[in-house]
Structure formats: C-alpha cells, structure tokens
Design an enzyme around this catalytic site. Structure first.
Site, PDB file in Angstrom:
ATOM      1  N   PHE A  12      38.711   4.416-109.027  1.00 37.52           N
ATOM      2  CA  PHE A  12      37.769   3.365-108.619  1.00 37.52           C
ATOM      3  C   PHE A  12      36.732   3.094-109.718  1.00 37.52           C
ATOM      4  O   PHE A  12      36.703   2.011-110.321  1.00 37.52           O
ATOM      5  CB  PHE A  12      37.136   3.825-107.299  1.00 37.52           C
ATOM      6  CG  PHE A  12      35.884   3.121-106.885  1.00 37.52           C
ATOM      7  CD1 PHE A  12      35.778   1.739-106.935  1.00 37.52           C
ATOM      8  CD2 PHE A  12      34.791   3.853-106.410  1.00 37.52           C
ATOM      9  CE1 PHE A  12      34.607   1.094-106.527  1.00 37.52           C
ATOM     10  CE2 PHE A  12      33.632   3.229-105.997  1.00 37.52           C
ATOM     11  CZ  PHE A  12      33.536   1.841-106.066  1.00 37.52           C
ATOM     12  N   SER A 120      24.969  13.031-106.559  1.00 37.06           N
ATOM     13  CA  SER A 120      23.754  13.226-105.767  1.00 37.06           C
ATOM     14  C   SER A 120      23.859  14.440-104.856  1.00 37.06           C
ATOM     15  O   SER A 120      22.847  14.944-104.378  1.00 37.06           O
ATOM     16  CB  SER A 120      23.518  11.991-104.904  1.00 37.06           C
ATOM     17  OG  SER A 120      24.643  11.772-104.071  1.00 37.06           O
ATOM     18  N   TYR A 143      32.116  21.129-103.758  1.00 37.98           N
ATOM     19  CA  TYR A 143      32.112  19.933-104.601  1.00 37.98           C
ATOM     20  C   TYR A 143      30.764  19.764-105.305  1.00 37.98           C
ATOM     21  O   TYR A 143      30.693  19.482-106.499  1.00 37.98           O
ATOM     22  CB  TYR A 143      32.419  18.691-103.743  1.00 37.98           C
ATOM     23  CG  TYR A 143      32.267  17.384-104.477  1.00 37.98           C
ATOM     24  CD1 TYR A 143      33.244  16.958-105.366  1.00 37.98           C
ATOM     25  CD2 TYR A 143      31.143  16.574-104.289  1.00 37.98           C
ATOM     26  CE1 TYR A 143      33.112  15.761-106.064  1.00 37.98           C
ATOM     27  CE2 TYR A 143      31.002  15.374-104.972  1.00 37.98           C
ATOM     28  CZ  TYR A 143      31.987  14.972-105.858  1.00 37.98           C
ATOM     29  OH  TYR A 143      31.841  13.796-106.535  1.00 37.98           O
ATOM     30  N   LYS A 147      30.179  19.725-109.362  1.00 40.62           N
ATOM     31  CA  LYS A 147      29.601  18.597-110.102  1.00 40.62           C
ATOM     32  C   LYS A 147      28.317  19.019-110.820  1.00 40.62           C
ATOM     33  O   LYS A 147      28.025  18.573-111.921  1.00 40.62           O
ATOM     34  CB  LYS A 147      29.328  17.448-109.127  1.00 40.62           C
ATOM     35  CG  LYS A 147      30.562  16.630-108.850  1.00 40.62           C
ATOM     36  CD  LYS A 147      30.771  15.651-109.973  1.00 40.62           C
ATOM     37  CE  LYS A 147      32.178  15.297-110.251  1.00 40.62           C
ATOM     38  NZ  LYS A 147      32.312  14.345-111.344  1.00 40.62           N
ATOM     39  N   VAL A 187      33.246   6.697 -97.140  1.00 36.99           N
ATOM     40  CA  VAL A 187      33.073   6.102 -95.810  1.00 36.99           C
ATOM     41  C   VAL A 187      33.156   4.577 -95.834  1.00 36.99           C
ATOM     42  O   VAL A 187      33.691   3.964 -94.910  1.00 36.99           O
ATOM     43  CB  VAL A 187      31.745   6.598 -95.178  1.00 36.99           C
ATOM     44  CG1 VAL A 187      30.524   6.012 -95.883  1.00 36.99           C
ATOM     45  CG2 VAL A 187      31.711   6.306 -93.707  1.00 36.99           C
TER      46      VAL A 187
HETATM   47  C1  UD1 Z   1      29.227  12.809-101.466  1.00 34.75           C
HETATM   48  C2  UD1 Z   1      28.095  12.577-102.460  1.00 34.75           C
HETATM   49  C3  UD1 Z   1      28.433  11.441-103.382  1.00 34.75           C
HETATM   50  C4  UD1 Z   1      29.786  11.663-104.000  1.00 34.75           C
HETATM   51  C5  UD1 Z   1      30.819  11.797-102.904  1.00 34.75           C
HETATM   52  C6  UD1 Z   1      32.196  12.067-103.452  1.00 34.75           C
HETATM   53  C7  UD1 Z   1      26.120  13.138-101.180  1.00 34.75           C
HETATM   54  C8  UD1 Z   1      24.862  12.625-100.637  1.00 34.75           C
HETATM   55  N1  UD1 Z   1      26.892  12.230-101.749  1.00 34.75           N
HETATM   56  O1  UD1 Z   1      29.287  11.738-100.619  1.00 34.75           O
HETATM   57  O2  UD1 Z   1      27.466  11.342-104.392  1.00 34.75           O
HETATM   58  O3  UD1 Z   1      30.130  10.596-104.812  1.00 34.75           O
HETATM   59  O4  UD1 Z   1      30.468  12.905-102.105  1.00 34.75           O
HETATM   60  O5  UD1 Z   1      33.125  12.089-102.422  1.00 34.75           O
HETATM   61  O6  UD1 Z   1      26.418  14.312-101.133  1.00 34.75           O
HETATM   62  N2  UD1 Z   1      31.513   9.818 -92.604  1.00 34.75           N
HETATM   63  C9  UD1 Z   1      31.764   9.474 -91.295  1.00 34.75           C
HETATM   64  N3  UD1 Z   1      33.025   9.097 -90.959  1.00 34.75           N
HETATM   65  C10 UD1 Z   1      34.051   9.051 -91.854  1.00 34.75           C
HETATM   66  C11 UD1 Z   1      33.775   9.393 -93.199  1.00 34.75           C
HETATM   67  C12 UD1 Z   1      32.489   9.785 -93.546  1.00 34.75           C
HETATM   68  O7  UD1 Z   1      30.883   9.523 -90.448  1.00 34.75           O
HETATM   69  O8  UD1 Z   1      35.182   8.693 -91.470  1.00 34.75           O
HETATM   70  C13 UD1 Z   1      30.146  10.203 -92.975  1.00 34.75           C
HETATM   71  C14 UD1 Z   1      30.061  11.550 -93.664  1.00 34.75           C
HETATM   72  O9  UD1 Z   1      30.004  12.593 -92.729  1.00 34.75           O
HETATM   73  C15 UD1 Z   1      28.784  11.374 -94.463  1.00 34.75           C
HETATM   74  C16 UD1 Z   1      28.763   9.886 -94.810  1.00 34.75           C
HETATM   75  O10 UD1 Z   1      29.664   9.269 -93.910  1.00 34.75           O
HETATM   76  O11 UD1 Z   1      27.663  11.693 -93.684  1.00 34.75           O
HETATM   77  C17 UD1 Z   1      29.229   9.601 -96.216  1.00 34.75           C
HETATM   78  O12 UD1 Z   1      30.452  10.286 -96.425  1.00 34.75           O
HETATM   79  P1  UD1 Z   1      31.333  10.096 -97.738  1.00 34.75           P
HETATM   80  O13 UD1 Z   1      31.564   8.662 -97.989  1.00 34.75           O
HETATM   81  O14 UD1 Z   1      32.515  10.998 -97.627  1.00 34.75           O
HETATM   82  O15 UD1 Z   1      30.387  10.572 -98.902  1.00 34.75           O
HETATM   83  P2  UD1 Z   1      29.396  11.851 -99.049  1.00 34.75           P
HETATM   84  O16 UD1 Z   1      30.082  13.092 -98.627  1.00 34.75           O
HETATM   85  O17 UD1 Z   1      28.066  11.517 -98.508  1.00 34.75           O
END
Ligand code: UD1
Length: 325
Positions: A12, A120, A143, A147, A187
């Site tokens: 990406f 982050s 992870y 990083k 997400v």
């Molecule tokens: C984390 C890092 C980000 C990194 C990424 C790599 C943090 C703040 N961010 O992102 O910098 O680039 O990992 O993967 O740590 N969620 C749902 N439903 C879903 C999928 C996700 O509720 O189906 C929620 C997750 O629980 C989370 C949020 O959405 O609270 C974001 O999730 P995601 O997009 O996976 O990224 P992070 O884990 O926040």
C-alpha cells in the site's frame, strides 16, 4: 539523478511512494517479496522501474539490492498488531531481521539516507495526549516492539556509522490500495469493503478507542520531505507522521456508513489483545523541521478512499461469477 530503493514497493504505502518518485522522474528500484504486496499495485509504472523480488530476510540479496542506491524508503513489513500477537516469530523475523539486513546492506553499499516506516504503536497507552516525540515509548504488542526496535537500530546506525536515518512514526495510514481482504487488514480498508458489499463490520471493544487516521498522500509528502531535509536537522531523528486530529471508531463507522450508504449498526465484539486506547499525534516537530503540512484531512481522505473501494467493488461485480476474488 538519485537512485531510490523502495522496500515493500508493491504494498500500500510503498506503491504510493514508488508512484510519486516515478512521477518526479526519479530512478527507482522497487523491492518486494510479494507476501502481501500485489504486482497490480505497480502495474502502471512497471516499465519505468527496476523491480526486484527479494525477501529482506535474505541478507545477501538485500545487500545486493542496496548497491548503487542513494536513498532508501523502508516500507516493507508485516504490519499488523493482531498478526504479531498470533505469530510473533514470523513478524519478528520480517520486521526486525529484515530491517537489520537492510541497514547492513545500506551501510556496506554506502547508501546516504534511510527513511523508515516507524509506527505510532510505539507510544502504547502513553499519556498525556497528543503524543509527542519526546515521550517515553511504551510498546505493548510484539509488532510495536519490532517497529520501535527498528527506530533504535536506525539511530544507532546514524551514531555509529554515519548512515543518515529518519524515522517517521505513522499513525494509522489509510487510502486507496490498502488491502481489505485479510483478517489483519487495517480497519478502514476492511470496513469500506464490507459496507459496500452489504456485510456487517465488527467493532472490537466499545468503539470509543480513537485513532489519528492519516490519509496516504500526507505520508508520501512526509517521506519526500524527510528524504530531502538537511542531515544536520533530521539525521538520527524520529518524527510523528499524522493528521493531528483523532476520531473514535464509532465516529469513523458512522461517517463511513453515510458515505457507503450502509444502513446497519456495527456488531460489537471483544477488545483485541495488544490494542491501544487512544492514538493522537502532536505533529509540530514534523511541521517545523520537515515543513510537513497535511494536505488531505480525514474527511476528504475518507471520501477518496470510499470512492476508490466503490470503484473496485463495481469492477468486481462486473466480473463473471467464478472469477471474482
Ligand atoms: C496499529 C498502529 C499503526 C500501524 C498498524 C499496522 C496504533 C495506534 N497504530 O494500528 O500505526 O500502522 O498497527 O497494522 O497502534 N478494529 C475493529 N474491527 C476490525 C478491525 C479493527 O474494531 O475489524 C479496531 C481495532 O481493534 C483498533 C482499530 O480498529 O482499535 C484500528 O485497528 P487497525 O486498523 O488494525 O490498526 P491499529 O492496530 O490501530
């Protein structure tokens, strides 16, 4: 002309960077092992780049890929908190060994600068918000540790070997080309694809966790500025790369549902292990030192992203049944 190496170029963020460099007329070597990257992400520029299929865990091949290069954008990684919780060894080798091999290759090849995709997640649940670079890190998931270890390695290679390094702590990057199909997808990509297909997304936890979601074009800008900034200002340093405004997942869900025309509420499931609660960046250091200024805000980014996934969805729907992915 500078020769750039982009690792994770078929992914990406890597493909966006490759595109930006090609459009500027730069000489680009694009590297990917295609474990998660897709050839189609590079297809429009394929004739204008040198493409290497190399896994960064292969130290010799990585060293060869660094030869003749001036600047590296290191985007290759297995980027998922939950994947690292489920299978820490695989993400450890990809993220830590891969970064180490690249730095070694860069050092021996006389590369001038490495710009690194940091995360982050290194802040963990550190307060107060917004999170600023001077804060103590608090990585929670494997992870996040991986990083962050990369950041430390970069800094050491600057201090010890004089390899100019800049780490950009990415805050939840989103936009077109982010893969939506895996259980480990980010997400935004996942929700956009599901809502457009009429499928009900699940929010992990109460949805009140927040993220400083950052549209991809801003990240490209930060990288290009980090590559061009004078060494005396940036070498050995780390900068937040974000929009500087947090949104909760519940807010994000609602906005995305409006844009996609999806009518149902989310399902709520258990919180994810290793998930952090709030992520929100102070971006003044990047503004002041790199001249970074996010040009595409969250809402505009969301619109562009949903438009792109809608186009993908429509193309997919036009394919004969049996050839759809
Ligand atoms: C984390 C890092 C980000 C990194 C990424 C790599 C943090 C703040 N961010 O992102 O910098 O680039 O990992 O993967 O740590 N969620 C749902 N439903 C879903 C999928 C996700 O509720 O189906 C929620 C997750 O629980 C989370 C949020 O959405 O609270 C974001 O999730 P995601 O997009 O996976 O990224 P992070 O884990 O926040």
């Amino acid at each position: 002309m500078a020769t750039y190496l982009v690792t994770g170029a078929a992914g990406f963020i890597g493909s966006w960077l490759t595109q930006a460099l090609v459009e500027r007329g730069e000489t680009v070597r694009a590297l990917d092992n295609f474990s998660t990257g897709k050839r189609e992400n590079l297809a429009p520029w394929r004739q204008k780049i040198e493409l290497l299929e190399v896994d960064l865990r292969d130290a010799n091949a990585t060293a060869r890929a660094c030869e003749g290069v001036e600047i590296i954008f290191h985007e290759a990684a297995l980027p998922s908190v939950p994947l690292s919780v489920k299978d820490p060894r695989t993400s450890h080798t990809a993220n830590i060994d891969g970064t180490f091999n690249l730095l070694e290759g860069a050092r021996h090849a006389g590369v001038r600068r490495v710009v690194y995709a940091a995360s982050s997640s290194a802040y963990g649940n550190r307060n107060p918000l917004p999170q600023v670079e001077s804060m103590l890190p608090g990585p929670l998931s494997p992870y996040a540790v991986q990083k962050f270890a990369g950041e430390l390695y970069l800094r050491s290679y600057w201090e010890v070997y004089g390899l100019e390094t800049v780490a950009l702590r990415y805050f939840n990057i989103f936009g077109p080309r982010q893969a939506p199909d895996s259980p480990y997808s980010g997400v935004m990509a996942k929700f956009a694809k599901m809502m457009l297909a009429g499928e009900q997304p699940t929010i992990h936890g109460d949805g009140e966790q927040s993220r400083d979601f950052t549209y991809i074009e801003n990240v490209v800008q930060a990288n290009l500025k980090a590559a061009a900034a004078p060494a005396e200002k940036v070498a050995g340093r780390m900068f937040n790369c974000a929009c500087g405004k947090p949104y909760t997942l519940n807010q994000t869900y609602k906005l995305m549902a409006e844009l996609t025309g999806y009518k149902n509420p989310p399902l709520y499931g258990p919180s994810r292990e290793g998930d952090i609660k709030h992520s929100y960046a102070d971006i003044s250091a990047a503004r002041e030192t790199l001249g970074y200024a996010p040009k595409v805000d969250f809402l505009e980014g969301l619109r562009r992203t949903v438009d792109w996934y809608r186009e993908q969805h429509q193309q997919e729907s036009r394919k004969p049944v049996g050839t759809r992915v």
